[in-house]
Write a protein that holds these residues in place. Structure first.
Motif, PDB file in Angstrom:
ATOM      1  N   PRO A 127      38.173 -28.928 -11.825  1.00 31.98           N
ATOM      2  CA  PRO A 127      37.727 -29.104 -10.439  1.00 31.98           C
ATOM      3  C   PRO A 127      38.587 -28.382  -9.408  1.00 31.98           C
ATOM      4  CG  PRO A 127      38.808 -31.084 -11.222  1.00 31.98           C
ATOM      5  CD  PRO A 127      38.698 -30.179 -12.393  1.00 31.98           C
ATOM      6  N   GLU A 128      39.801 -27.993  -9.787  1.00 36.06           N
ATOM      7  CA  GLU A 128      40.647 -27.220  -8.878  1.00 36.06           C
ATOM      8  C   GLU A 128      41.334 -26.109  -9.669  1.00 36.06           C
ATOM      9  OE1 GLU A 128      44.471 -27.568  -5.840  1.00 36.06           O
ATOM     10  OE2 GLU A 128      43.562 -29.404  -6.634  1.00 36.06           O
ATOM     11  N   VAL A 129      40.719 -24.930  -9.674  1.00 37.57           N
ATOM     12  CA  VAL A 129      41.252 -23.807 -10.431  1.00 37.57           C
ATOM     13  C   VAL A 129      42.417 -23.191  -9.653  1.00 37.57           C
ATOM     14  CG1 VAL A 129      40.745 -21.589 -11.516  1.00 37.57           C
ATOM     15  CG2 VAL A 129      38.980 -23.366 -11.405  1.00 37.57           C
ATOM     16  N   LYS A 130      43.560 -23.090 -10.322  1.00 36.62           N
ATOM     17  CA  LYS A 130      44.745 -22.561  -9.654  1.00 36.62           C
ATOM     18  C   LYS A 130      45.641 -21.850 -10.660  1.00 36.62           C
ATOM     19  CE  LYS A 130      46.797 -27.184 -10.005  1.00 36.62           C
ATOM     20  NZ  LYS A 130      47.314 -28.361  -9.258  1.00 36.62           N
ATOM     21  N   ALA A 131      46.415 -20.899 -10.148  1.00 35.16           N
ATOM     22  CA  ALA A 131      47.383 -20.169 -10.967  1.00 35.16           C
ATOM     23  C   ALA A 131      48.350 -19.465 -10.031  1.00 35.16           C
ATOM     24  CB  ALA A 131      46.679 -19.158 -11.870  1.00 35.16           C
ATOM     25  N   THR A 132      49.566 -19.231 -10.499  1.00 38.19           N
ATOM     26  CA  THR A 132      50.596 -18.612  -9.664  1.00 38.19           C
ATOM     27  C   THR A 132      51.240 -17.391 -10.299  1.00 38.19           C
ATOM     28  OG1 THR A 132      52.350 -20.015 -10.588  1.00 38.19           O
ATOM     29  CG2 THR A 132      51.161 -20.865  -8.657  1.00 38.19           C
ATOM     30  N   LEU A 133      51.252 -17.312 -11.625  1.00 40.16           N
ATOM     31  CA  LEU A 133      52.034 -16.295 -12.312  1.00 40.16           C
ATOM     32  C   LEU A 133      51.256 -14.983 -12.427  1.00 40.16           C
ATOM     33  CD1 LEU A 133      53.443 -18.624 -15.107  1.00 40.16           C
ATOM     34  CD2 LEU A 133      54.673 -17.771 -13.096  1.00 40.16           C
ATOM     35  N   THR A 134      51.885 -13.889 -11.994  1.00 38.30           N
ATOM     36  CA  THR A 134      51.230 -12.581 -11.998  1.00 38.30           C
ATOM     37  C   THR A 134      51.944 -11.557 -12.860  1.00 38.30           C
ATOM     38  OG1 THR A 134      52.463 -11.921 -10.006  1.00 38.30           O
ATOM     39  CG2 THR A 134      50.286 -12.939  -9.688  1.00 38.30           C
ATOM     40  N   GLN A 135      53.141 -11.864 -13.348  1.00 39.34           N
ATOM     41  CA  GLN A 135      53.924 -10.929 -14.142  1.00 39.34           C
ATOM     42  C   GLN A 135      53.604 -11.098 -15.625  1.00 39.34           C
ATOM     43  OE1 GLN A 135      56.149  -8.476 -13.061  1.00 39.34           O
ATOM     44  NE2 GLN A 135      56.178  -7.873 -15.223  1.00 39.34           N
ATOM     45  N   ARG A 136      53.226 -10.015 -16.275  1.00 37.09           N
ATOM     46  CA  ARG A 136      52.947 -10.073 -17.714  1.00 37.09           C
ATOM     47  C   ARG A 136      54.157 -10.618 -18.468  1.00 37.09           C
ATOM     48  NH1 ARG A 136      49.538  -7.231 -21.450  1.00 37.09           N
ATOM     49  NH2 ARG A 136      50.484  -7.157 -23.520  1.00 37.09           N
ATOM     50  N   ASP A 137      53.893 -11.404 -19.493  1.00 40.15           N
ATOM     51  CA  ASP A 137      54.924 -12.014 -20.334  1.00 40.15           C
ATOM     52  C   ASP A 137      55.765 -13.049 -19.593  1.00 40.15           C
ATOM     53  OD1 ASP A 137      54.032 -10.668 -22.548  1.00 40.15           O
ATOM     54  OD2 ASP A 137      55.617  -9.160 -22.541  1.00 40.15           O
ATOM     55  N   SER A 138      55.239 -13.558 -18.462  1.00 41.47           N
ATOM     56  CA  SER A 138      55.818 -14.769 -17.881  1.00 41.47           C
ATOM     57  C   SER A 138      55.556 -15.929 -18.830  1.00 41.47           C
ATOM     58  CB  SER A 138      55.172 -15.075 -16.525  1.00 41.47           C
ATOM     59  OG  SER A 138      55.342 -14.027 -15.605  1.00 41.47           O
ATOM     60  N   VAL A 139      56.254 -17.032 -18.615  1.00 41.41           N
ATOM     61  CA  VAL A 139      55.990 -18.232 -19.414  1.00 41.41           C
ATOM     62  C   VAL A 139      54.724 -18.866 -18.843  1.00 41.41           C
ATOM     63  CG1 VAL A 139      56.922 -20.419 -20.233  1.00 41.41           C
ATOM     64  CG2 VAL A 139      58.456 -18.481 -19.868  1.00 41.41           C
ATOM     65  N   ILE A 140      53.585 -18.436 -19.374  1.00 43.03           N
ATOM     66  CA  ILE A 140      52.297 -18.736 -18.749  1.00 43.03           C
ATOM     67  C   ILE A 140      51.981 -20.222 -18.735  1.00 43.03           C
ATOM     68  CG2 ILE A 140      49.812 -18.271 -18.839  1.00 43.03           C
ATOM     69  CD1 ILE A 140      51.478 -15.915 -17.898  1.00 43.03           C
ATOM     70  N   PHE A 141      52.481 -20.986 -19.711  1.00 37.74           N
ATOM     71  CA  PHE A 141      52.142 -22.415 -19.722  1.00 37.74           C
ATOM     72  C   PHE A 141      52.794 -23.196 -18.588  1.00 37.74           C
ATOM     73  CE2 PHE A 141      55.728 -22.278 -22.840  1.00 37.74           C
ATOM     74  CZ  PHE A 141      56.601 -23.179 -22.237  1.00 37.74           C
ATOM     75  N   LYS A 142      53.566 -22.542 -17.734  1.00 35.62           N
ATOM     76  CA  LYS A 142      54.013 -23.210 -16.506  1.00 35.62           C
ATOM     77  C   LYS A 142      52.857 -23.350 -15.522  1.00 35.62           C
ATOM     78  CE  LYS A 142      58.926 -22.076 -16.816  1.00 35.62           C
ATOM     79  NZ  LYS A 142      60.089 -21.421 -16.162  1.00 35.62           N
ATOM     80  N   ASP A 143      51.799 -22.555 -15.709  1.00 40.27           N
ATOM     81  CA  ASP A 143      50.523 -22.753 -15.031  1.00 40.27           C
ATOM     82  C   ASP A 143      49.589 -23.478 -15.992  1.00 40.27           C
ATOM     83  OD1 ASP A 143      51.031 -21.455 -12.613  1.00 40.27           O
ATOM     84  OD2 ASP A 143      50.230 -19.526 -13.293  1.00 40.27           O
ATOM     85  N   ASN A 144      48.473 -23.999 -15.476  1.00 43.58           N
ATOM     86  CA  ASN A 144      47.384 -24.372 -16.380  1.00 43.58           C
ATOM     87  C   ASN A 144      46.969 -23.116 -17.139  1.00 43.58           C
ATOM     88  OD1 ASN A 144      47.424 -26.937 -15.263  1.00 43.58           O
ATOM     89  ND2 ASN A 144      45.712 -26.546 -13.888  1.00 43.58           N
ATOM     90  N   ASP A 145      46.765 -23.238 -18.454  1.00 42.69           N
ATOM     91  CA  ASP A 145      46.487 -22.016 -19.208  1.00 42.69           C
ATOM     92  C   ASP A 145      45.580 -22.275 -20.399  1.00 42.69           C
ATOM     93  OD1 ASP A 145      48.037 -23.086 -21.270  1.00 42.69           O
ATOM     94  OD2 ASP A 145      49.395 -21.385 -21.409  1.00 42.69           O
TER      95      ASP A 145
END
Length: 246
Positions: free
Chosen positions: A89-107
């Protein structure tokens, strides 16, 4: 078909005693071109069945996930195609750098073991900004494995489509969808992997990490339950059976 499948799976790595029985997905060959745009509207996808809806990573006895997640797959001579649908219901993300620790966002996460008898496997994570993290594991962390973050999925194609708005609190979204074209040659820089053919079995699982505001820990929802809070136990992943088109 059922007898052949049972014979193939009996020759694969056995399930861990006391763990949930791994699920199986029969992956059909794509019959038409798939455009990687995140929208899942290509005619080829209509022939591919959805997986069962994701459950809590620990499996039976745990709360049912509050949002639906499911996956479908196809393959051809070049790619394994993965489509994922994530209700949110609320799509969000912050990480834009490849090979960031993506699971710090919803993933959304893909775990692939193309050589079931080996210790090694591959992981890919993606967020709603289409930012990815790919890594190779020569063996699981719990037996001393170290992630190889220098491995990149050469030729990978991904796209995300948001059904609603991205990073706009206050409205209600339907969710986001992901399309992945995972090259079958992607493993060659780390180990030789024979191309799949009808009857080939890989191990595979999918995970969704969901953070809830005000809660210190994330939810982990998966396709084939692990029986514990650890995706890095490949013997508990599901089976991916490559098949001809029905």
């Amino acid at each position: 078909m059922k007898a052949a499948l049972a014979a193939v799976l009996s020759a694969a790595i056995p399930a861990v005693a006391g763990a949930p029985a791994p699920l199986t997905y029969t992956c059909l060959r794509a019959t038409a071109l798939i455009h990687i745009d995140g929208k899942l509207d290509d005619p080829a996808w209509q022939a591919a069945p959805w997986t069962a809806e994701f459950v809590d990573i620990e499996g039976e006895g745990r709360p049912r996930p509050k949002y639906r997640t499911r996956v479908k797959m196809l393959w051809d001579d070049r790619y394994l195609y993965i489509a994922a649908e994530l209700e949110e219901p609320e799509v969000k993300a912050t990480l834009t750098q490849r090979d960031s620790v993506i699971f710090k966002d919803n993933d959304f996460e893909v775990f692939i073991k193309p050589l079931p008898q080996s210790d090694s496997y591959y992981e890919f994570e993606i967020n709603a900004l289409n930012t990815g993290w790919d890594l190779f594991l020569p063996k699981p962390y719990n037996v001393g494995g170290q992630a190889d973050n220098d491995w990149d999925i050469a030729g990978l194609r991904t796209a995300v489509a948001v059904q609603g708005s991205l990073n706009l609190p206050g409205d209600t979204d339907r969710g986001w969808t992901v399309e992945i074209a995972y090259p079958l040659t992607a493993f060659a820089s780390r180990q030789p992997v024979p191309p799949p053919r009808p009857g080939t079995v890989w191990r595979i699982n999918f995970s969704r990490v969901e953070w809830t505001k005000g809660q210190p820990k994330e939810d982990n929802w998966v396709w084939s339950p692990q029986g514990l809070i650890d995706m890095h136990v490949p013997a508990r992943w599901g089976y991916l059976l490559f098949s001809k088109q029905n």
